[in-house]
Enzyme design. Structure first.
Site, PDB file in Angstrom:
ATOM      1  N   HIS A 158       0.853  -1.194   0.000  1.00  0.00           N
ATOM      2  CA  HIS A 158       0.000   0.000   0.000  1.00  0.00           C
ATOM      3  C   HIS A 158       0.888   1.244   0.000  1.00  0.00           C
ATOM      4  O   HIS A 158       1.857   1.307   0.760  1.00  0.00           O
ATOM      5  CB  HIS A 158      -0.910  -0.012   1.237  1.00  0.00           C
ATOM      6  CG  HIS A 158      -1.875   1.124   1.245  1.00  0.00           C
ATOM      7  ND1 HIS A 158      -3.050   1.095   0.519  1.00  0.00           N
ATOM      8  CD2 HIS A 158      -1.838   2.335   1.857  1.00  0.00           C
ATOM      9  CE1 HIS A 158      -3.691   2.245   0.698  1.00  0.00           C
ATOM     10  NE2 HIS A 158      -2.979   3.003   1.501  1.00  0.00           N
ATOM     11  N   ASP A 195      -6.655  -2.980   4.064  1.00  0.00           N
ATOM     12  CA  ASP A 195      -5.441  -2.330   4.600  1.00  0.00           C
ATOM     13  C   ASP A 195      -5.295  -2.374   6.122  1.00  0.00           C
ATOM     14  O   ASP A 195      -4.661  -1.491   6.713  1.00  0.00           O
ATOM     15  CB  ASP A 195      -5.383  -0.840   4.156  1.00  0.00           C
ATOM     16  CG  ASP A 195      -5.479  -0.672   2.657  1.00  0.00           C
ATOM     17  OD1 ASP A 195      -4.978  -1.552   1.935  1.00  0.00           O
ATOM     18  OD2 ASP A 195      -6.048   0.330   2.208  1.00  0.00           O
TER      19      ASP A 195
END
Ligand code: GRF
Length: 208
Positions: free
Chosen positions: A106, A147
């Site tokens: 990410h 995430d």
């Protein structure tokens, strides 16, 4: 050569290529994309890595989609899945089957600037808007949310006063290309232990 890795990607695939080219103690043995037009497919062809397009929506139901995925992962004897810009949700069943063996990259310092809707350019726009002085990249284990899984490694990069989302994205992408292979090498070397949300990495005598 160690771990066999499947990369899942939806876009241009620069991380896929970095993972394949920097592999020493693992091997990128499979690419899965959900988009037939994704640039990453061309890279797989050039690198002679088997690639498949699997779009969840084109299956009659989720079970058939998971069955197909499972069969491909089994055929290529995949140990670990690396999500590199994969914009389709991973079915909970697959997360269960590959418990602790799915990683995502990410482009921010998670837990900041992550979650649903914060992907690609949106991440960098939000970082600049918030006037952050640092951003970075994170490799984490995947759980059922976006995430939020245990963080394996991160690296910071400065946000410059004249940064645009594109210039910041490109500085972070350079870091991602080193960070993702590094994370998989740590796993391949058996140096990563996960207990609940806590990840520890066994140092080597070469580490600082
Ligand atoms: C990367 O920034 C990655 O962090 C994010 O999506 C982007 C993919 O870029 N999850 P690429 O397709 O690997 O070039």
């Amino acid at each position: 050569m160690g771990l066999r890795v499947a990369v899942f990607a939806s876009g241009g695939g620069s991380n896929f290529q970095a993972l394949a080219e920097r592999a020493r103690e693992y091997r990128v043995a499979l690419l899965i994309s959900n988009r037939a037009q994704a640039g990453v497919l061309k890279r797989a062809e050039q690198l002679e890595i088997p690639a498949h397009v699997l779009s969840p929506g084109s299956f009659e139901n989720e079970e058939l989609y998971i069955e197909k995925l499972r069969a491909l992962l089994h055929k290529e004897k995949i140990d670990l899945i690396a999500l590199a810009g994969y914009l389709s949700k991973i079915p909970p069943k697959l997360i269960e089957l590959f418990q602790g063996r799915i990683l995502n990259i990410h482009p921010s310092l998670l837990p900041r600037f992550g979650g649903k809707g914060l992907y690609g350019r949106y991440v960098h726009e939000a970082v600049i808007k918030a006037k952050e002085t640092f951003s970075g990249a994170t490799v984490h284990f995947v759980d059922e949310e976006y995430d939020t899984g245990p963080i394996l490694i991160q690296e910071r990069v400065p946000v410059l006063t004249d940064d645009t989302p594109d210039s910041l994205a490109s500085r972070i992408l350079d870091i991602e290309h080193q960070l993702f292979p590094k994370a998989i090498h740590l796993i391949a070397q058996g140096r990563v232990q996960v207990e609940g949300r806590h990840v520890s990495i066994t140092p080597t005598i070469h580490d600082d």
